[in-house]
Enzyme design. Sequence first.
Site, PDB file in Angstrom:
ATOM      1  N   ASN A  15       3.520   7.017  -0.838  1.00 25.53           N
ATOM      2  CA  ASN A  15       2.486   7.336  -1.830  1.00 25.53           C
ATOM      3  C   ASN A  15       2.866   8.558  -2.656  1.00 25.53           C
ATOM      4  O   ASN A  15       2.833   8.547  -3.887  1.00 25.53           O
ATOM      5  CB  ASN A  15       1.156   7.649  -1.132  1.00 25.53           C
ATOM      6  CG  ASN A  15       0.670   6.506  -0.263  1.00 25.53           C
ATOM      7  OD1 ASN A  15       0.565   5.376  -0.719  1.00 25.53           O
ATOM      8  ND2 ASN A  15       0.360   6.797   0.996  1.00 25.53           N
ATOM      9  N   PHE A  68      14.781   4.762   3.380  1.00 21.94           N
ATOM     10  CA  PHE A  68      14.091   3.921   4.353  1.00 21.94           C
ATOM     11  C   PHE A  68      14.242   2.430   4.046  1.00 21.94           C
ATOM     12  O   PHE A  68      13.940   1.986   2.927  1.00 21.94           O
ATOM     13  CB  PHE A  68      12.613   4.305   4.393  1.00 21.94           C
ATOM     14  CG  PHE A  68      11.829   3.606   5.468  1.00 21.94           C
ATOM     15  CD1 PHE A  68      12.215   3.684   6.794  1.00 21.94           C
ATOM     16  CD2 PHE A  68      10.695   2.886   5.138  1.00 21.94           C
ATOM     17  CE1 PHE A  68      11.485   3.049   7.788  1.00 21.94           C
ATOM     18  CE2 PHE A  68       9.957   2.245   6.127  1.00 21.94           C
ATOM     19  CZ  PHE A  68      10.362   2.334   7.452  1.00 21.94           C
ATOM     20  N   GLU A 100      13.715  -0.021   0.742  1.00 19.56           N
ATOM     21  CA  GLU A 100      12.834   0.499  -0.310  1.00 19.56           C
ATOM     22  C   GLU A 100      13.539   0.700  -1.652  1.00 19.56           C
ATOM     23  O   GLU A 100      12.989   0.380  -2.707  1.00 19.56           O
ATOM     24  CB  GLU A 100      12.183   1.821   0.138  1.00 19.56           C
ATOM     25  CG  GLU A 100      11.026   1.614   1.082  1.00 19.56           C
ATOM     26  CD  GLU A 100      10.273   2.906   1.429  1.00 19.56           C
ATOM     27  OE1 GLU A 100       9.184   2.783   2.001  1.00 19.56           O
ATOM     28  OE2 GLU A 100      10.755   4.008   1.147  1.00 19.56           O
ATOM     29  N   ARG A 118      -3.261  13.633  16.884  1.00 20.34           N
ATOM     30  CA  ARG A 118      -2.390  14.629  16.231  1.00 20.34           C
ATOM     31  C   ARG A 118      -2.926  16.061  16.287  1.00 20.34           C
ATOM     32  O   ARG A 118      -2.165  17.014  16.095  1.00 20.34           O
ATOM     33  CB  ARG A 118      -2.111  14.227  14.775  1.00 20.34           C
ATOM     34  CG  ARG A 118      -3.324  14.234  13.880  1.00 20.34           C
ATOM     35  CD  ARG A 118      -2.963  13.838  12.433  1.00 20.34           C
ATOM     36  NE  ARG A 118      -4.157  13.538  11.671  1.00 20.34           N
ATOM     37  CZ  ARG A 118      -4.919  14.445  11.069  1.00 20.34           C
ATOM     38  NH1 ARG A 118      -4.591  15.727  11.129  1.00 20.34           N
ATOM     39  NH2 ARG A 118      -6.012  14.100  10.427  1.00 20.34           N
ATOM     40  N   GLY A 130       9.758   7.280  -0.522  1.00 22.33           N
ATOM     41  CA  GLY A 130       9.338   6.045  -1.157  1.00 22.33           C
ATOM     42  C   GLY A 130       7.888   5.703  -0.867  1.00 22.33           C
ATOM     43  O   GLY A 130       7.450   4.580  -1.054  1.00 22.33           O
ATOM     44  N   HIS A 183      -7.598  23.237  15.338  1.00 21.38           N
ATOM     45  CA  HIS A 183      -7.897  22.028  16.123  1.00 21.38           C
ATOM     46  C   HIS A 183      -7.720  22.268  17.615  1.00 21.38           C
ATOM     47  O   HIS A 183      -8.634  21.980  18.402  1.00 21.38           O
ATOM     48  CB  HIS A 183      -7.025  20.846  15.654  1.00 21.38           C
ATOM     49  CG  HIS A 183      -7.306  20.392  14.253  1.00 21.38           C
ATOM     50  ND1 HIS A 183      -6.304  20.045  13.379  1.00 21.38           N
ATOM     51  CD2 HIS A 183      -8.468  20.227  13.584  1.00 21.38           C
ATOM     52  CE1 HIS A 183      -6.838  19.682  12.226  1.00 21.38           C
ATOM     53  NE2 HIS A 183      -8.155  19.783  12.320  1.00 21.38           N
TER      54      HIS A 183
HETATM   55  P1  NAI Z   1       3.503   7.735   3.305  1.00 16.86           P
HETATM   56  O1  NAI Z   1       2.835   7.321   4.553  1.00 16.86           O
HETATM   57  O2  NAI Z   1       3.229   6.970   2.068  1.00 16.86           O
HETATM   58  O3  NAI Z   1       5.086   7.753   3.566  1.00 16.86           O
HETATM   59  C1  NAI Z   1       5.681   6.569   3.853  1.00 16.86           C
HETATM   60  C2  NAI Z   1       7.126   6.686   3.437  1.00 16.86           C
HETATM   61  O4  NAI Z   1       7.822   7.537   4.340  1.00 16.86           O
HETATM   62  C3  NAI Z   1       7.816   5.360   3.464  1.00 16.86           C
HETATM   63  O5  NAI Z   1       7.594   4.683   2.253  1.00 16.86           O
HETATM   64  C4  NAI Z   1       9.245   5.787   3.675  1.00 16.86           C
HETATM   65  O6  NAI Z   1       9.835   6.183   2.451  1.00 16.86           O
HETATM   66  C5  NAI Z   1       9.117   7.016   4.557  1.00 16.86           C
HETATM   67  N1  NAI Z   1       9.241   6.615   5.965  1.00 16.86           N
HETATM   68  C6  NAI Z   1       8.283   6.137   6.769  1.00 16.86           C
HETATM   69  N2  NAI Z   1       8.768   5.877   8.003  1.00 16.86           N
HETATM   70  C7  NAI Z   1      10.066   6.216   7.971  1.00 16.86           C
HETATM   71  C8  NAI Z   1      11.108   6.197   8.928  1.00 16.86           C
HETATM   72  N3  NAI Z   1      10.910   5.754  10.180  1.00 16.86           N
HETATM   73  N4  NAI Z   1      12.330   6.630   8.538  1.00 16.86           N
HETATM   74  C9  NAI Z   1      12.546   7.072   7.287  1.00 16.86           C
HETATM   75  N5  NAI Z   1      11.586   7.115   6.342  1.00 16.86           N
HETATM   76  C10 NAI Z   1      10.376   6.683   6.674  1.00 16.86           C
HETATM   77  O7  NAI Z   1       3.273   9.270   3.113  1.00 16.86           O
HETATM   78  P2  NAI Z   1       2.625   9.973   1.834  1.00 16.86           P
HETATM   79  O8  NAI Z   1       1.255   9.470   1.651  1.00 16.86           O
HETATM   80  O9  NAI Z   1       3.591   9.908   0.725  1.00 16.86           O
HETATM   81  O10 NAI Z   1       2.504  11.466   2.364  1.00 16.86           O
HETATM   82  C11 NAI Z   1       3.613  12.349   2.429  1.00 16.86           C
HETATM   83  C12 NAI Z   1       3.118  13.607   3.118  1.00 16.86           C
HETATM   84  O11 NAI Z   1       2.020  14.154   2.374  1.00 16.86           O
HETATM   85  C13 NAI Z   1       2.590  13.366   4.533  1.00 16.86           C
HETATM   86  O12 NAI Z   1       2.943  14.465   5.325  1.00 16.86           O
HETATM   87  C14 NAI Z   1       1.085  13.312   4.346  1.00 16.86           C
HETATM   88  O13 NAI Z   1       0.403  13.722   5.511  1.00 16.86           O
HETATM   89  C15 NAI Z   1       0.880  14.302   3.219  1.00 16.86           C
HETATM   90  N6  NAI Z   1      -0.343  14.063   2.439  1.00 16.86           N
HETATM   91  C16 NAI Z   1      -0.558  12.861   1.800  1.00 16.86           C
HETATM   92  C17 NAI Z   1      -1.690  12.661   1.026  1.00 16.86           C
HETATM   93  C18 NAI Z   1      -1.925  11.374   0.271  1.00 16.86           C
HETATM   94  O14 NAI Z   1      -2.962  11.226  -0.381  1.00 16.86           O
HETATM   95  N7  NAI Z   1      -1.015  10.418   0.276  1.00 16.86           N
HETATM   96  C19 NAI Z   1      -2.705  13.720   0.889  1.00 16.86           C
HETATM   97  C20 NAI Z   1      -2.380  14.950   1.584  1.00 16.86           C
HETATM   98  C21 NAI Z   1      -1.231  15.092   2.321  1.00 16.86           C
END
Ligand code: NAI
Length: 402
Positions: free
Chosen positions: A12, A36, A39, A329, A10, A216
């Site tokens: 980005n 989560f 959401e 990290r 849920g 790293h």
């Molecule tokens: P995000 O930070 O938006 O994810 C948050 C989501 O993860 C929440 O909305 C929830 O659905 C879930 N979540 C968070 N904490 C939780 C918990 N304790 N238990 C269960 N679910 C939980 O992550 P995003 O941006 O969608 O990224 C996903 C992956 O892609 C990550 O590994 C990130 O490093 C990688 N990434 C993201 C980029 C971006 O532009 N958003 C770019 C490159 C890589």
Amino acid sequence: SRRNILICGGGNGAHCIAAIASSTQPEADVNVLTLFADEAERWRESSQKAPLTATRSYQDGSAYTFEAHPKIITKDPSLVVPHANIIFIVVPAFTHQQYIEAIAPHVKDSSIIVGLPARFGFEFQIQRSMGQNAERCAIASFETLPWVCRIEEFGVSIRIMGTKDMVIASILKGSRYEKDSLNIFNEIQTIFGESPKIKLLSNYLSKPLVSPDFIHPAILYAKWKDWDGEAVAEKPLFYQGVDHKAAQYLNDLSEEMISTAREIARQQSGVDTKDVVPLIDWYKNHYSDQLVDDSSLMRALQTNKAYDGLVHPMKETSDGKFVPDFAYRYLSEDVPFGMAVQKGIAELAGVKTPVMDEVLTWAQEKIGKEYIIGSKLTGKNVPETLVPQNYDIANIGDLFKH
Ligand code: NAI
């Protein structure tokens, strides 16, 4: 029957791929599973008022807005997983296990499970949770999320600011999965659309061996191994600060991974490890137009425009100076989920890795963990890592038994 696409998550990335899949696959059902907090409820409520709006901007400055209509948005896996042909897991890696356990009992035969992105080890997590049923599925692991994206308003609008030209993926097919890898690849590519272009690695071990997961830890090691503990006046440059000594460690680590790949190819006939190239070539492939000088690994790191100005992770002291932040990290994630895995694969292949052992020994101490003892992965914190040894894998043959 209609294509049924399930997005797990849920954040980005989940909003982004939900929007993109709806626009590239107008005929398909796009559903969302998010476990989560509240959401699912929140997203469902906003979707009943208005569709999800995505704004995608391109490098030439143009932007394009489109709407997406996810059909079912739920926290109940039994409502959506049994119908899905393709399941994208788009959440931070620490929640992968939770999603895998939730979907495992419901995944139908011949589905594709996509980790977007997924660390090596994602495959084993799925095999362990699904048991024999994993043999009827295919698992695709992506190196990174290919879009830079941010939610503007939860369930309402998402901004897609950038798209990678190319993204690397590997596929592991269960022994009773019938379609060939090209089919899986095409399926995902049509959902992504024009870009990013997916580059498929020839086997799933190449990704951990060729990824610079050690970069790293090794740069930190070269910089701080003889540190006297005195705070410094400025944050040192990270990549631009790479010197001959650091570059030597990196080249040696890269060589150890290439030796490992070579040994795997020798032990396992038919396994193609041509993708495991020297680190300098990995940089040329990934950052072709950003390396000002690619005459050596050291110069490539120092002159990569994408790295301009990046500094060592530092903590500020009370008198305004800086000390290294080893909890960052770069060690806390890259060692257990990256470098330890590389070591684990080398160990299965029976390849000695003296340089990796030296860096690991230093790095694990800085994060208060014990993964290796001497040159063996027998430390007490090994179960917290994603090394294949944690998943009943005792030799290279076991890595290919599926
Ligand atoms: P995000 O930070 O938006 O994810 C948050 C989501 O993860 C929440 O909305 C929830 O659905 C879930 N979540 C968070 N904490 C939780 C918990 N304790 N238990 C269960 N679910 C939980 O992550 P995003 O941006 O969608 O990224 C996903 C992956 O892609 C990550 O590994 C990130 O490093 C990688 N990434 C993201 C980029 C971006 O532009 N958003 C770019 C490159 C890589």
